[in-house]
Scaffold this motif. Sequence first.
Motif, PDB file in Angstrom:
ATOM      1  N   GLY A   8      -9.979 -46.328  63.127  1.00  0.00           N
ATOM      2  CA  GLY A   8     -10.873 -45.596  62.231  1.00  0.00           C
ATOM      3  C   GLY A   8     -12.147 -45.189  62.934  1.00  0.00           C
ATOM      4  N   GLY A  10     -14.735 -43.438  62.467  1.00  0.00           N
ATOM      5  CA  GLY A  10     -15.682 -42.779  61.577  1.00  0.00           C
ATOM      6  C   GLY A  10     -17.090 -43.263  61.853  1.00  0.00           C
ATOM      7  N   ALA A  11     -17.944 -43.195  60.821  1.00  0.00           N
ATOM      8  CA  ALA A  11     -19.352 -43.535  60.998  1.00  0.00           C
ATOM      9  C   ALA A  11     -19.527 -44.957  61.540  1.00  0.00           C
ATOM     10  N   VAL A  12     -18.855 -45.908  60.909  1.00  0.00           N
ATOM     11  CA  VAL A  12     -19.017 -47.309  61.316  1.00  0.00           C
ATOM     12  C   VAL A  12     -18.226 -47.593  62.602  1.00  0.00           C
ATOM     13  N   ARG A  32      -6.551 -40.363  64.158  1.00  0.00           N
ATOM     14  CA  ARG A  32      -5.545 -39.390  63.739  1.00  0.00           C
ATOM     15  C   ARG A  32      -5.673 -38.118  64.565  1.00  0.00           C
ATOM     16  N   LYS A  72     -11.866 -46.514  55.645  1.00  0.00           N
ATOM     17  CA  LYS A  72     -12.353 -46.760  54.282  1.00  0.00           C
ATOM     18  C   LYS A  72     -11.370 -47.695  53.570  1.00  0.00           C
ATOM     19  N   GLN A  75      -8.066 -46.437  52.612  1.00  0.00           N
ATOM     20  CA  GLN A  75      -7.247 -45.928  53.725  1.00  0.00           C
ATOM     21  C   GLN A  75      -6.518 -47.053  54.455  1.00  0.00           C
ATOM     22  N   GLY A  78      -2.746 -46.834  54.712  1.00  0.00           N
ATOM     23  CA  GLY A  78      -2.348 -45.784  55.654  1.00  0.00           C
ATOM     24  C   GLY A  78      -2.480 -46.227  57.111  1.00  0.00           C
ATOM     25  N   TRP A  82      -0.708 -48.873  62.464  1.00  0.00           N
ATOM     26  CA  TRP A  82      -1.614 -49.265  63.554  1.00  0.00           C
ATOM     27  C   TRP A  82      -1.726 -50.788  63.623  1.00  0.00           C
ATOM     28  N   ASN A  98     -17.065 -52.073  53.189  1.00  0.00           N
ATOM     29  CA  ASN A  98     -17.785 -52.470  51.986  1.00  0.00           C
ATOM     30  C   ASN A  98     -16.803 -53.041  50.980  1.00  0.00           C
ATOM     31  N   ILE A 156     -24.743 -50.594  58.403  1.00  0.00           N
ATOM     32  CA  ILE A 156     -24.995 -49.593  59.457  1.00  0.00           C
ATOM     33  C   ILE A 156     -25.025 -48.232  58.772  1.00  0.00           C
ATOM     34  N   ALA A 158     -24.829 -44.671  58.479  1.00  0.00           N
ATOM     35  CA  ALA A 158     -24.407 -43.688  59.485  1.00  0.00           C
ATOM     36  C   ALA A 158     -23.494 -42.667  58.830  1.00  0.00           C
ATOM     37  N   ARG A 160     -20.361 -39.542  59.971  1.00  0.00           N
ATOM     38  CA  ARG A 160     -19.596 -38.876  61.030  1.00  0.00           C
ATOM     39  C   ARG A 160     -19.297 -37.472  60.540  1.00  0.00           C
ATOM     40  N   GLU A 291     -14.784 -44.500  47.673  1.00  0.00           N
ATOM     41  CA  GLU A 291     -14.359 -45.908  47.573  1.00  0.00           C
ATOM     42  C   GLU A 291     -14.619 -46.492  46.184  1.00  0.00           C
TER      43      GLU A 291
END
Length: 325
Positions: A8, A10-12, A32, A72, A75, A78, A82, A98, A156, A158, A160, A291
């Motif tokens: 993932g 993303g932002a985090v 992805r 998230k 997700q 999904g 992985w 979160n 954090i 943030a 993306r 979320e």
Amino acid sequence: MTTILIIGPGAVGLSAGAALIDAGHAVTFAARQAFAPLRVNCSGEPARDLDVTVVTDPAQITPPDWVLLCVKAHQVQGAADWLNAAVGEGTRVAILQNGVEHVERVEPLVPNVLPKRIPKSVQRFSESNARQDKKPEHDSDPTGSGCALVPVVVDIPAGRYAPGVVEWRGRANLLVPDTGDGRDFCALFDGTFVSARTTEDFVTDNWLKLCVNAPGGAILALTGQPMRVFHKPGVADIALAILSECVAVGRAEGAKLPDSLIEAQMAKFMEATPDDTNSMYDDRAAGRETEWDARNAVIVRKGRKHGIPTPVSDILVPLLAGQTA
Ligand SMILES: NC(=O)C1=CN([C@@H]2O[C@H](COP(=O)(O)OP(=O)(O)OC[C@H]3O[C@@H](n4cnc5c(N)ncnc54)[C@H](OP(=O)(O)O)[C@@H]3O)[C@@H](O)[C@H]2O)C=CC1
Ligand SMILES: CC(C)(CO)C(=O)C(=O)O
């Protein structure tokens, strides 16, 4: 050298990944979509570009020492392929999300090769017989040689906004249960811009974060406005009602949430920088699923379990759920 797979980007995931690259670990991103480089923007500082290793197919993975799951909450399912490919003998999985159900959500997806190591407090409070009058059970070192799950409270802020590009807003704190696995997780970030610490009362700290996220996320996602919306007539009253429900349910789940928390948290909302947003706002603004389940429906779900009424969340959750097709 420690090998780390971040699922993932993303932002985090990108923020944590940048710190771990800075620390000299061998970091791979499971994505992805391929990207390069990793660009970290932080207000007031020049952008930094970091070289990255990115894989886009689970077949490309060799099980690492650590997996950081940074998708998230909705997700997670999904990301099962992985997780399945990444968890080998000795792999530990940290869940940077979160909500308060990190372990409940992820445990069924981690390959059941060996008995799993899960912090005791999280195990106990995920059971239906959680009771507030029980003495706090501090996390010690769970034993067993299976895969360890380490839930992480993430602070954090943030965003993306393009593949591999993260806007980090200058604060980066992570909190994990005080176990051997938790302490090892913190050590990964030694000397970096991320402050990773352990807590003896993870349940309380996790619910404290939900007390920020449940009202803040719902209000910004439903109004489509940044934090200044808290000053519109009636909005703070709705936030207060969500917060009060969150506190009541959190207490029933074993979190030690003082009465003073409600006033203090409401003051923080009212004093927030007017243009501040949060990740539910960002997702809503981009037309993505939010979320709502992990941050708001959880209050209804766990409230029902304890017989605690949650009338305001009962109304808001279907509205949040109905925002996306
Ligand atoms: N952003 C914030 O300020 C904060 C967020 N948090 C929490 O941290 C968690 C992560 O949030 P955040 O980083 O903002 O989320 P983002 O939406 O920014 O990042 C999630 C990433 O996961 C990727 N992803 C989703 N599914 C898969 C999959 N199957 N395989 C590979 N990659 C996948 C997405 O990829 P794609 O780009 O392809 O969609 C995206 O890059 C959430 O629980 C959030 O609430 C906590 C504190 C602050
Ligand atoms: C409120 C904030 C930014 C705190 O880290 C957050 O958790 C989110 O946006 O999801």
